[in-house]
Write a protein that holds these residues in place. Structure first.
Motif, short mmCIF file in Angstrom:
data_model
loop_
_atom_site.label_atom_id
_atom_site.label_comp_id
_atom_site.label_asym_id
_atom_site.label_seq_id
_atom_site.Cartn_x
_atom_site.Cartn_y
_atom_site.Cartn_z
N ASP B 91 20.07 -21.96 -13.72
CA ASP B 91 20.70 -22.70 -12.63
C ASP B 91 20.13 -24.10 -12.57
O ASP B 91 18.92 -24.29 -12.73
CB ASP B 91 20.39 -22.00 -11.28
CG ASP B 91 21.23 -20.76 -11.10
OD1 ASP B 91 22.44 -20.87 -11.22
OD2 ASP B 91 20.63 -19.69 -10.86
N ASP B 92 20.99 -25.07 -12.31
CA ASP B 92 20.57 -26.47 -12.17
C ASP B 92 19.63 -26.89 -13.29
O ASP B 92 18.55 -27.44 -13.06
CB ASP B 92 19.88 -26.69 -10.80
CG ASP B 92 20.84 -26.40 -9.66
OD1 ASP B 92 22.05 -26.55 -9.87
OD2 ASP B 92 20.37 -26.00 -8.57
N SER B 93 20.03 -26.58 -14.50
CA SER B 93 19.28 -26.98 -15.71
C SER B 93 17.87 -26.39 -15.78
O SER B 93 17.00 -26.93 -16.45
CB SER B 93 19.18 -28.51 -15.81
OG SER B 93 20.46 -29.05 -15.86
N SER B 94 17.64 -25.31 -15.06
CA SER B 94 16.34 -24.64 -15.15
C SER B 94 16.55 -23.18 -15.55
O SER B 94 17.48 -22.53 -15.06
CB SER B 94 15.63 -24.67 -13.79
OG SER B 94 15.33 -25.99 -13.44
N ILE B 95 15.69 -22.70 -16.42
CA ILE B 95 15.73 -21.28 -16.78
C ILE B 95 14.70 -20.57 -15.91
O ILE B 95 13.52 -20.96 -15.91
CB ILE B 95 15.46 -21.07 -18.27
CG1 ILE B 95 16.60 -21.69 -19.10
CG2 ILE B 95 15.34 -19.59 -18.61
CD1 ILE B 95 16.41 -21.62 -20.59
N SER B 96 15.15 -19.56 -15.18
CA SER B 96 14.24 -18.90 -14.24
C SER B 96 14.13 -17.41 -14.55
O SER B 96 15.14 -16.76 -14.85
CB SER B 96 14.76 -19.05 -12.81
OG SER B 96 15.02 -20.40 -12.54
N PHE B 97 12.89 -16.92 -14.46
CA PHE B 97 12.62 -15.50 -14.61
C PHE B 97 12.23 -15.01 -13.21
O PHE B 97 11.23 -15.44 -12.65
CB PHE B 97 11.49 -15.29 -15.61
CG PHE B 97 11.19 -13.84 -15.88
CD1 PHE B 97 12.12 -13.04 -16.52
CD2 PHE B 97 9.98 -13.28 -15.49
CE1 PHE B 97 11.85 -11.71 -16.77
CE2 PHE B 97 9.70 -11.94 -15.74
CZ PHE B 97 10.65 -11.16 -16.38
N VAL B 98 13.07 -14.12 -12.67
CA VAL B 98 12.91 -13.73 -11.27
C VAL B 98 12.51 -12.26 -11.17
O VAL B 98 13.08 -11.42 -11.86
CB VAL B 98 14.24 -13.96 -10.50
CG1 VAL B 98 14.09 -13.64 -9.03
CG2 VAL B 98 14.74 -15.39 -10.69
N THR B 99 11.53 -11.98 -10.33
CA THR B 99 11.10 -10.59 -10.08
C THR B 99 11.36 -10.27 -8.61
O THR B 99 10.95 -11.04 -7.73
CB THR B 99 9.60 -10.43 -10.40
OG1 THR B 99 9.38 -10.82 -11.74
CG2 THR B 99 9.14 -8.99 -10.22
N LEU B 100 12.03 -9.16 -8.36
CA LEU B 100 12.32 -8.74 -6.99
C LEU B 100 11.50 -7.48 -6.67
O LEU B 100 11.64 -6.47 -7.34
CB LEU B 100 13.81 -8.42 -6.85
CG LEU B 100 14.81 -9.52 -7.26
CD1 LEU B 100 16.23 -9.01 -7.22
CD2 LEU B 100 14.67 -10.73 -6.36
N LEU B 101 10.65 -7.61 -5.65
CA LEU B 101 9.78 -6.48 -5.28
C LEU B 101 9.97 -6.11 -3.81
O LEU B 101 10.18 -7.00 -2.98
CB LEU B 101 8.31 -6.88 -5.45
CG LEU B 101 7.78 -7.18 -6.85
CD1 LEU B 101 6.44 -7.88 -6.74
CD2 LEU B 101 7.64 -5.91 -7.66
N HIS B 102 9.85 -4.84 -3.53
CA HIS B 102 9.84 -4.41 -2.13
C HIS B 102 8.39 -4.35 -1.66
O HIS B 102 7.52 -3.91 -2.41
CB HIS B 102 10.48 -3.02 -1.99
CG HIS B 102 11.96 -3.07 -2.10
ND1 HIS B 102 12.77 -3.37 -1.03
CD2 HIS B 102 12.78 -2.90 -3.15
CE1 HIS B 102 14.03 -3.36 -1.43
NE2 HIS B 102 14.06 -3.07 -2.72
N LEU B 103 8.15 -4.81 -0.44
CA LEU B 103 6.78 -4.81 0.08
C LEU B 103 6.62 -3.77 1.19
O LEU B 103 7.56 -3.49 1.92
CB LEU B 103 6.45 -6.19 0.66
CG LEU B 103 6.51 -7.39 -0.28
CD1 LEU B 103 6.08 -8.65 0.46
CD2 LEU B 103 5.62 -7.19 -1.50
N ASN B 104 5.40 -3.25 1.30
CA ASN B 104 5.10 -2.40 2.45
C ASN B 104 3.87 -2.89 3.20
O ASN B 104 3.54 -2.38 4.26
CB ASN B 104 4.95 -0.93 2.06
CG ASN B 104 3.89 -0.72 1.00
OD1 ASN B 104 3.09 -1.64 0.73
ND2 ASN B 104 3.88 0.45 0.39
N ASN B 105 3.17 -3.87 2.64
CA ASN B 105 2.01 -4.42 3.33
C ASN B 105 1.82 -5.86 2.86
O ASN B 105 1.27 -6.11 1.79
CB ASN B 105 0.78 -3.56 3.01
CG ASN B 105 -0.41 -3.94 3.86
OD1 ASN B 105 -0.63 -5.11 4.14
ND2 ASN B 105 -1.17 -2.95 4.29
N VAL B 106 2.30 -6.79 3.67
CA VAL B 106 2.29 -8.20 3.27
C VAL B 106 0.86 -8.74 3.04
O VAL B 106 0.59 -9.37 2.01
CB VAL B 106 3.07 -9.07 4.28
CG1 VAL B 106 2.93 -10.55 3.96
CG2 VAL B 106 4.54 -8.67 4.25
#
Lengths: 223, 680
Positions: B91-106
């Motif tokens: 996106d917008d000339s950037s290559i991004s590696f994205v990780t999506l995690l669920h949290l239970n204790n911030v």
């Protein structure tokens, strides 16, 4: 990740494990002159070397061609021949058996020190302590083999693949004399029945890791 | 390394998730790679307590993550009972590696992140709309709310090249300069004091001027240059000193300009990267996303029941790869590659992974929504292996690989792919019509049918065995007086025994090729002989691991082999008694591969010299099973199954991987400790 890399490396190693021997031989006359011979014998790995020499790189190192090797050895021969006091300097390379030799005559054993230093400096070596490798004190009839430099730290920095090369390598020092050997300081030294020769055979890895040493002080019987 | 280990750790811990609640709706359809670590079953396969018990996790990953060894993976704030997704997007000339995690204790999660990115430049949390935001490095950003964390590793791809800027037109240069003005002023570590370069008038009078050099301007060192009127005439012979000095000053100014310009570019890139990361995080948490789940190819080839899955937009990935590879060339041409979004319906591939009790199974699928392209691709697989080739797989072999593809269809497929790829590339797209004509011409010139007759597409490689061979070498024996004597000794070495067979309908041509070396054998000093029905290239005894290579062309087969037995069975028109399962696999699939890990390890074990290698080999022999792969056209898609069986005492194949990593790690660690003891 290192472990995965090791797995890959493991399969490479079984293909490229090598075995070699270095033989250092000095014949010393009572007047301090003599003959020196250095042999690098890679014959035990010749089937692998026949394949490796056709490759561009191995373990990330450039593989020299036969012509390159000949040129470098000839260059060493020239450097040694230029050292004052050394005569009859000869080198040979046998690409069938992968054996390289260097022989020369000296008037004083210390002239070998100068040759070693010159070769080392030409190869841009950075180790300290290569100035003095041999010494002969005619008064006390003592021949000394020094090992003032350490490669332990450099060895630690090597990759596992490179370290493996030394695992099965051997180093043999043979010293022959006109006089009889009275004693040798290195406990691993074998003295011939005539007491005119000594031999010290060691694993190269033990020398690199300084578990053992090539240092030796051989005392000859006074004439 | 840290990133790889962190990634691997996330992989490990994600595998332990259960009761999946999918993040899939949050993965955009523009993603080029989507990795899913499904929660279901994994907590049963490798429970948290088990993960905590592995030495390599405790001592390597925990150390890397700055977690003390008493902490459990349960207490790092990540909710393992939910799915984890990772994806790559442009996106917008950037290559991004994205990780999506669920949290239970911030707080626990923040401790983990702050510990891991301790050395990062930015550690200040910013409050954004609906989430907290942390820039841990110019490329890595984390955004989170109470339940979700998003890690974005992004790289801006359109960084300008200095020389491109330097030699660009003035207007472009002015644009660059003005762009630099609106950005923050570059941070300069040291104050520079550089007078303007001397004027031409001054230079012409330099023979009458004496300069006192200041400090050298190099990198970030302070530079002062002072000139004062000459009090006495300087001899013309010293002119070269001033010229050198002048050139040196100019070089330093140029270097300084370049350094400042590059700092500006880095800052611009960082701003872009941060903007992209913020956009991804914000959209994921509160925006509307057209998800990859709506993509037909995703639904078609990803199995929601898989324990882990990878989806790849093959075309998009290959474009990113080539853009990366040719970056240097683009800069050389004073131009920058444009990131082109893939709008074509190219091939999409997937791997669905299942960690079963006695094996790991990977199902590969390749799908193309474009019916024209798909039919071209499928035509490549319209081929059957020649049954006579299957007879070359001997019982007890170490492994084989059989391939059967339609060469003519392959050539036609590549013409289309070439046209499509070149038409979509940023530099060639405007010449699409020329490319179309050129490739059509190529198609007319190249005789695909002729190539297909020479190589119809049926190939087989068999590793029959790894035999030991006696080789000679030179050594030295010593007499009592240590006089050395050159002696020839023998030793056993592994010698591969293999066969490669290619089907051909142009026997005459292949025979000509096989005969060709005969004429030059004497001149070139190699031992190549016609043996009546076959040719033998004999190697000097003891010099190579193999003694002979045999070449023969018979009954539509071109054969290269080390095995005299293979030559003999070919001459007698017989074959090995290949087992039915192997024969079926070869004849009913376009690709078939089998590797007996145990047999291979058994053979090479004898040649291992170090303890550590032997121990690893022993472990693998006891635990590693056979590897099998089959691939063919099913339901209009190229589908394949790869299985790696396991033996030994493991609850399942996922646990086997952890056990194996742990065991190998322990062997290496122990060996290193012993070596260190020797050294110290």
């Amino acid at each position: 990740m290192r472990r995965f890399a090791y797995l890959l490396l493991f399969f490479c190693l079984i293909l490229f494990q090598s075995c070699f021997e270095i033989i250092e031989q000095v014949f010393l006359k009572n007047d301090g002159s003599g003959n020196f011979q250095l042999v690098l014998n890679l014959s035990k790995s010749k089937t692998k070397l026949n394949s490796i020499i056709k490759m561009e790189t191995i373990n990330g190192h450039e593989v020299p061609s036969k012509a390159d090797i000949k040129y470098r050895i000839a260059d060493i021969e020239k450097t040694v021949a230029k050292t004052p006091g050394l005569t009859n300097v000869k080198t040979t390379v046998d690409f069938d058996n992968f054996i390289a030799t260097l022989t020369c005559n000296f008037y004083k054993v210390t002239q070998l020190n100068a040759a070693i230093k010159n070769v080392y400096e030409k190869e841009n070596g950075k180790l300290k302590g290569v100035e003095k490798t041999y010494d002969y004190d005619a008064a006390t009839q003592t021949f000394t083999r020094y090992n003032k430099f350490s490669v332990k730290d450099d060895y630690k920095k090597l990759s596992n693949a490179d370290k493996e090369i030394f695992a099965t390598a051997n180093y043999t020092s043979i010293y022959k004399f006109e006089s009889s050997v009275a004693a040798a300081s290195n406990k691993g030294t074998q003295i011939s029945p005539s007491k005119k020769a000594t031999m010290l055979q060691q694993n190269a890895l033990d020398l690199i890791t300084e578990k053992k040493t090539v240092e030796n002080k051989i005392t000859l019987t006074k004439q | 390394m840290k990133k790889i280990i962190l990634g691997l750790t996330l992989f490990c811990i994600a595998l332990s998730a259960a009761n999946a609640q999918s993040f899939l709706p949050k993965v955009p359809y523009t993603a080029s790679v989507v990795i899913k670590y499904a929660g279901d079953n994994f907590d049963k396969s490798v429970p948290m307590q088990k993960l905590d018990s592995y030495n390599f996790i405790k001592h390597n990953f925990f150390k890397m993550l700055q977690i003390d060894t008493l902490t459990s993976l349960k207490n790092i704030g990540v909710n393992f009972s939910q799915d984890t997704y990772q994806y790559i997007t442009t996106d917008d000339s950037s290559i991004s590696f994205v990780t999506l995690l669920h949290l239970n204790n911030v707080p626990q999660f923040l401790d983990l992140i702050k510990g891991t990115y301790k050395a990062g430049s930015g550690t200040k949390t910013e409050k954004k709309e609906g989430f907290d935001f942390l820039a841990v490095s110019p490329e890595t950003y984390i955004g989170w709310n109470e339940t979700v964390a998003i890690i974005v590793h992004t790289t801006y791809q359109n960084k300008k090249n200095y020389y491109d800027y330097l030699y660009s037109s003035d207007s472009a240069k002015n644009m660059m300069d003005s762009a630099a003005v609106v950005s923050d002023a570059p941070k300069v570590d040291t104050v520079y004091s550089i007078p303007p370069p001397p004027s031409k008038d001054l230079l012409s009078k330099k023979s009458a001027t004496k300069k006192t050099p200041g400090k050298t301007v190099k990198g970030k060192t302070t530079a002062t240059i002072k000139g004062k009127p000459a009090t006495k005439k300087i001899a013309p012979k010293k002119k070269y000193i001033n010229e050198n000095y002048e050139s040196h000053i100019q070089d330093s100014i140029d270097n300084l300009k370049r350094e400042l310009w590059e700092q500006q570019q880095e800052m611009l890139a960082k701003k872009k990267q941060q903007a992209v990361a913020e956009k991804i995080i914000s959209t994921t948490l509160s925006g509307v996303i057209t998800s990859i789940e709506t993509d037909l190819s995703y639904k078609k080839i990803i199995d929601p029941a898989a324990h882990a899955s990878i989806w790849i937009n093959t075309e998009s990935i290959s474009k990113q790869y080539w853009n990366y590879v040719y970056r240097g060339a683009y800069y050389f041409l004073h131009n920058t590659p444009k990131i082109v979004k893939d709008t074509t319906e190219g091939y999409k591939s997937s791997v669905n992974i299942y960690f079963e009790k006695d094996k790991m199974r990977m199902e590969q699928k390749t799908y193309c929504a474009d019916t024209k392209l798909a039919s071209l691709g499928n035509a490549v697989m319209n081929s059957k292996q020649n049954p006579s080739l299957a007879g070359y797989v001997n019982p007890g072999n170490i492994g084989y690989f059989s391939a059967s593809i339609n060469t003519e269809a392959m050539a036609n497929y590549y013409y289309s792919i070439l046209k499509q790829s070149l038409s979509n590339m940023s530099y060639t797209s405007e010449y699409a019509d020329f490319i179309d004509v050129y490739i059509d011409l190529l198609q007319i010139v190249i005789d695909e049918k002729g190539i297909a007759e020479l190589m119809p597409g049926n190939y087989l490689f068999v590793m029959h065995d790894m035999k030991t061979k006696t080789v000679t070498y030179t050594d030295y024996d010593y007499d009592k007086e240590f006089n050395k004597k050159e002696v020839t000794k023998t030793k056993q070495e592994l010698s591969p025994d293999f066969t490669f067979i290619m089907e051909t309908k142009k026997e005459g041509f292949m025979e000509k090729i096989a005969r060709l070396p005969l004429k030059y054998a004497e001149k070139e000093k190699y031992n190549y002989k016609d043996k009546g029905g076959y040719y033998e290239l004999a190697f000097e005894e003891g010099k190579y691991p193999i003694s002979s290579l045999y070449f023969m062309v018979k009954d539509g087969k071109a054969i290269v082999t080390t095995s005299k037995e293979v030559v003999d069975i070919t001459l007698k028109n017989t074959g090995f008694a290949t087992d039915a399962a192997t024969k079926n696999s070869i004849l009913n699939n376009n690709y078939s591969l089998q590797l007996s890990s145990k047999k291979l390890l058994e053979k090479i074990n004898a040649s291992l010299t170090t303890d550590v290698s032997k121990k690893i080999s022993d472990y693998l022999m006891a635990n590693l099973g056979d590897l099998k792969m089959e691939s063919s056209l099913k339901d209009g898609m190229i589908q394949g199954t790869t299985t790696m069986s396991i033996t030994g005492n493991h609850s399942n194949s996922l646990e086997f991987f952890f056990n194996m990593m742990d065991a190998i790690n322990n062997i290496i660690e122990k060996d290193q400790q012993e070596k260190e003891k020797q050294v110290n």
